[in-house]
Scaffold this motif. Structure first.
Motif, PDB file in Angstrom:
ATOM      1  N   MET A   1      41.314  49.140  43.595  1.00 12.83           N
ATOM      2  CA  MET A   1      42.426  49.577  44.432  1.00 12.83           C
ATOM      3  C   MET A   1      43.701  48.830  44.049  1.00 12.83           C
ATOM      4  SD  MET A   1      41.613  51.893  46.357  1.00 12.83           S
ATOM      5  CE  MET A   1      41.585  52.468  48.012  1.00 12.83           C
ATOM      6  N   ARG A   2      44.806  49.572  43.985  1.00 12.16           N
ATOM      7  CA  ARG A   2      46.091  48.907  43.771  1.00 12.16           C
ATOM      8  C   ARG A   2      46.710  48.682  45.151  1.00 12.16           C
ATOM      9  NH1 ARG A   2      48.900  51.741  38.603  1.00 12.16           N
ATOM     10  NH2 ARG A   2      47.994  53.642  39.395  1.00 12.16           N
ATOM     11  N   ARG A   3      46.831  47.430  45.532  1.00 11.66           N
ATOM     12  CA  ARG A   3      47.355  47.095  46.867  1.00 11.66           C
ATOM     13  C   ARG A   3      48.865  46.901  46.790  1.00 11.66           C
ATOM     14  NH1 ARG A   3      43.246  45.460  50.395  1.00 11.66           N
ATOM     15  NH2 ARG A   3      41.237  45.534  49.338  1.00 11.66           N
ATOM     16  N   ARG A  72      53.455  34.767  58.579  1.00 11.01           N
ATOM     17  CA  ARG A  72      52.283  35.379  59.230  1.00 11.01           C
ATOM     18  C   ARG A  72      51.818  36.615  58.462  1.00 11.01           C
ATOM     19  NH1 ARG A  72      54.535  35.916  64.584  1.00 11.01           N
ATOM     20  NH2 ARG A  72      54.385  33.881  65.517  1.00 11.01           N
ATOM     21  N   ALA A  73      52.780  37.405  58.024  1.00 12.20           N
ATOM     22  CA  ALA A  73      52.444  38.635  57.277  1.00 12.20           C
ATOM     23  C   ALA A  73      51.748  38.282  55.963  1.00 12.20           C
ATOM     24  CB  ALA A  73      53.714  39.439  57.012  1.00 12.20           C
ATOM     25  N   ARG A  74      52.205  37.229  55.328  1.00 11.26           N
ATOM     26  CA  ARG A  74      51.581  36.806  54.065  1.00 11.26           C
ATOM     27  C   ARG A  74      50.124  36.429  54.317  1.00 11.26           C
ATOM     28  NH1 ARG A  74      49.600  33.022  50.858  1.00 11.26           N
ATOM     29  NH2 ARG A  74      50.438  32.650  48.781  1.00 11.26           N
ATOM     30  N   GLN A  75      49.908  35.680  55.391  1.00 12.23           N
ATOM     31  CA  GLN A  75      48.538  35.258  55.711  1.00 12.23           C
ATOM     32  C   GLN A  75      47.661  36.481  56.004  1.00 12.23           C
ATOM     33  OE1 GLN A  75      48.325  32.303  58.788  1.00 12.23           O
ATOM     34  NE2 GLN A  75      46.105  32.094  58.577  1.00 12.23           N
ATOM     35  N   ARG A  76      48.229  37.418  56.755  1.00 12.94           N
ATOM     36  CA  ARG A  76      47.487  38.620  57.150  1.00 12.94           C
ATOM     37  C   ARG A  76      47.102  39.442  55.903  1.00 12.94           C
ATOM     38  NH1 ARG A  76      48.034  42.917  61.277  1.00 12.94           N
ATOM     39  NH2 ARG A  76      46.501  44.416  60.506  1.00 12.94           N
ATOM     40  N   VAL A  77      48.067  39.614  55.001  1.00 12.17           N
ATOM     41  CA  VAL A  77      47.785  40.397  53.790  1.00 12.17           C
ATOM     42  C   VAL A  77      46.768  39.655  52.913  1.00 12.17           C
ATOM     43  CG1 VAL A  77      48.794  41.278  51.634  1.00 12.17           C
ATOM     44  CG2 VAL A  77      49.977  41.651  53.807  1.00 12.17           C
ATOM     45  N   GLU A  84      41.656  39.660  46.601  1.00 11.67           N
ATOM     46  CA  GLU A  84      42.213  40.596  45.605  1.00 11.67           C
ATOM     47  C   GLU A  84      43.735  40.449  45.565  1.00 11.67           C
ATOM     48  OE1 GLU A  84      41.330  44.809  45.601  1.00 11.67           O
ATOM     49  OE2 GLU A  84      39.296  44.316  46.229  1.00 11.67           O
ATOM     50  N   ALA A  85      44.293  40.549  44.373  1.00 11.96           N
ATOM     51  CA  ALA A  85      45.745  40.391  44.237  1.00 11.96           C
ATOM     52  C   ALA A  85      46.463  41.678  44.659  1.00 11.96           C
ATOM     53  CB  ALA A  85      46.076  40.056  42.793  1.00 11.96           C
ATOM     54  N   LEU A  86      47.760  41.534  44.931  1.00 11.70           N
ATOM     55  CA  LEU A  86      48.605  42.707  45.203  1.00 11.70           C
ATOM     56  C   LEU A  86      49.076  43.279  43.867  1.00 11.70           C
ATOM     57  CD1 LEU A  86      51.242  41.749  47.941  1.00 11.70           C
ATOM     58  CD2 LEU A  86      49.298  43.282  48.199  1.00 11.70           C
ATOM     59  N   TYR A  87      49.146  44.586  43.784  1.00 12.30           N
ATOM     60  CA  TYR A  87      49.727  45.218  42.596  1.00 12.30           C
ATOM     61  C   TYR A  87      51.251  45.319  42.746  1.00 12.30           C
ATOM     62  CZ  TYR A  87      51.381  48.905  39.523  1.00 12.30           C
ATOM     63  OH  TYR A  87      52.110  49.617  38.603  1.00 12.30           O
ATOM     64  N   GLY A  88      51.705  45.641  43.959  1.00 13.57           N
ATOM     65  CA  GLY A  88      53.140  45.894  44.110  1.00 13.57           C
ATOM     66  C   GLY A  88      53.716  45.389  45.420  1.00 13.57           C
ATOM     67  N   LEU A 124      50.807  38.416  43.926  1.00 11.21           N
ATOM     68  CA  LEU A 124      50.851  39.545  42.976  1.00 11.21           C
ATOM     69  C   LEU A 124      50.007  39.259  41.734  1.00 11.21           C
ATOM     70  CD1 LEU A 124      54.638  40.392  43.261  1.00 11.21           C
ATOM     71  CD2 LEU A 124      52.795  42.004  43.711  1.00 11.21           C
ATOM     72  N   GLU A 125      49.472  40.316  41.152  1.00 15.25           N
ATOM     73  CA  GLU A 125      48.707  40.174  39.907  1.00 15.25           C
ATOM     74  C   GLU A 125      49.631  39.531  38.879  1.00 15.25           C
ATOM     75  OE1 GLU A 125      46.911  43.835  38.546  1.00 15.25           O
ATOM     76  OE2 GLU A 125      46.517  44.436  40.621  1.00 15.25           O
TER      77      GLU A 125
END
Ligand code: NAP
Length: 292
Positions: A1-3, A72-77, A84-88, A124-125
């Motif tokens: 999945m690309r997150r 907080r949002a960073r922790q939640r994500v 898994e890393a974020l793509y974008g 991010l990746e």
């Protein structure tokens, strides 16, 4: 999945972008950022009516103007992605009303972009992650009307965040549009200044994070809550004024997220072609190939 995380995604261009990502990229999972959780949930409920979307969507409360909210949002994500890393990352949240103060506009449109990039870029990746900053043609238009000295500042390929931050503090100390204009900063428009600085910041992050693909774009002139008051004041329908739909406004950000993109740190027009930082390039006219 690309997150992918999109800020300010409960309406307007951000919401249209989330919808387009879900529709066009079956391997995507979208974090729908909204400063008001209720508005975010309402937007997600609307999208969730389409089969296959709800399970690829999560609302994240994220006020880009608030350090605690961003942390907080960073922790939640981070927790939701389970390693898994974020793509974008799409920095779309923005304000533009004439009634907004210079401080509020810079806090959201410039410092907010920096705050979110600082918090999320480590997620991010490292070798293919992308950052897209939704800025505006008001940025290059603003730079075009600045004194030569300030034009050199905005185009300086060695500009650092420290210097840009110092410049923003000087602007805030100057106080109002008339004072900024008197210093050679175009007409002193808070919005134009905030977007010129967000474009300059895009180039800075690209230099700081060479593994990532970091670019900015204007969505074009789009009928949203941001531009509706202008159409109403003109007594015309948005289309009669040349405004396009939010779905059309999602095209350039989508290209910068998924398309074949050469280089990093650049600014693109709504036709998804590169544009200069210091003057307007009309969509459909030849792509800019110069530096920076
Ligand atoms: P919009 O419909 O007013 O949507 C703006 C979004 O940003 C909303 O979701 C809003 O949330 C959110 N937002 C505002 N401040 C925020 C904050 N502090 N933290 C998190 N979210 C915040 O406007 P739009 O036209 O879609 O604008 C999207 C982006 O495109 C903006 O960056 C804008 O500057 C840029 N842009 C738009 C146009 C145009 O013609 N529309 C042209 C050039 C550039 P709420 O619902 O909570 O207010």
């Amino acid at each position: 999945m690309r997150r992918i995380l999109v800020t300010g995604a409960n309406k307007g261009i951000g919401l249209a972008l989330v919808e387009a990502i879900l529709a066009q990229h079956a391997d995507s999972f979208v974090y729908l950022g909204a400063r008001d959780a209720g508005r975010g949930r309402a937007a997600a409920a609307l999208l969730g009516k389409t089969a296959g979307y709800a399970e690829r969507l999560e609302v994240v409360e994220l006020d880009v103007a608030d350090d605690t909210s961003v942390a907080r949002a960073r922790q939640r994500v981070g927790e939701s992605a389970r390693g898994e890393a974020l793509y974008g990352l799409v920095n779309n949240a923005g304000i533009g009303g004439w009634s907004e103060s210079l401080a509020a506009v810079l806090e959201t449109n410039t410092l907010g972009v920096r705050r979110v990039c600082e918090a999320f870029s480590a997620l991010l990746e490292p070798s293919r992650g992308r950052i897209v900053n939704v800025t505006s043609a008001s940025g290059p238009t603003f730079v075009a009307a600045c004194s030569p000295e300030w034009q050199r500042f905005f185009l300086d390929e060695r500009l650092t965040w420290q210097r840009l931050r110092g410049f923003l503090e000087q602007c805030l100390a100057a106080g109002d549009a008339a004072a900024l204009a008197a210093r050679g900063l175009a007409d002193g428009s808070a919005y134009g200044l905030s977007k010129a600085c967000a474009n300059a910041y895009t180039a800075i992050v690209a230099r700081e994070q060479p593994g990532l693909v970091v670019n900015a774009c204007t969505p074009g002139f789009i009928a949203t809550d941001m531009t509706r008051p202008y159409a109403e004041s003109e007594g015309k329908a948005p289309a009669a004024l040349g405004m396009k739909t939010p779905a059309e406004g999602a095209k350039a950000p989508l290209h910068l997220l998924f398309g074949v993109v050469q280089g990093s740190g650049h600014y693109y027009g709504s036709d998804a072609k590169r544009s200069p930082l210091d003057r307007y390039r009309a969509p459909g006219s030849p792509e800019y190939t110069g530096a920076p």
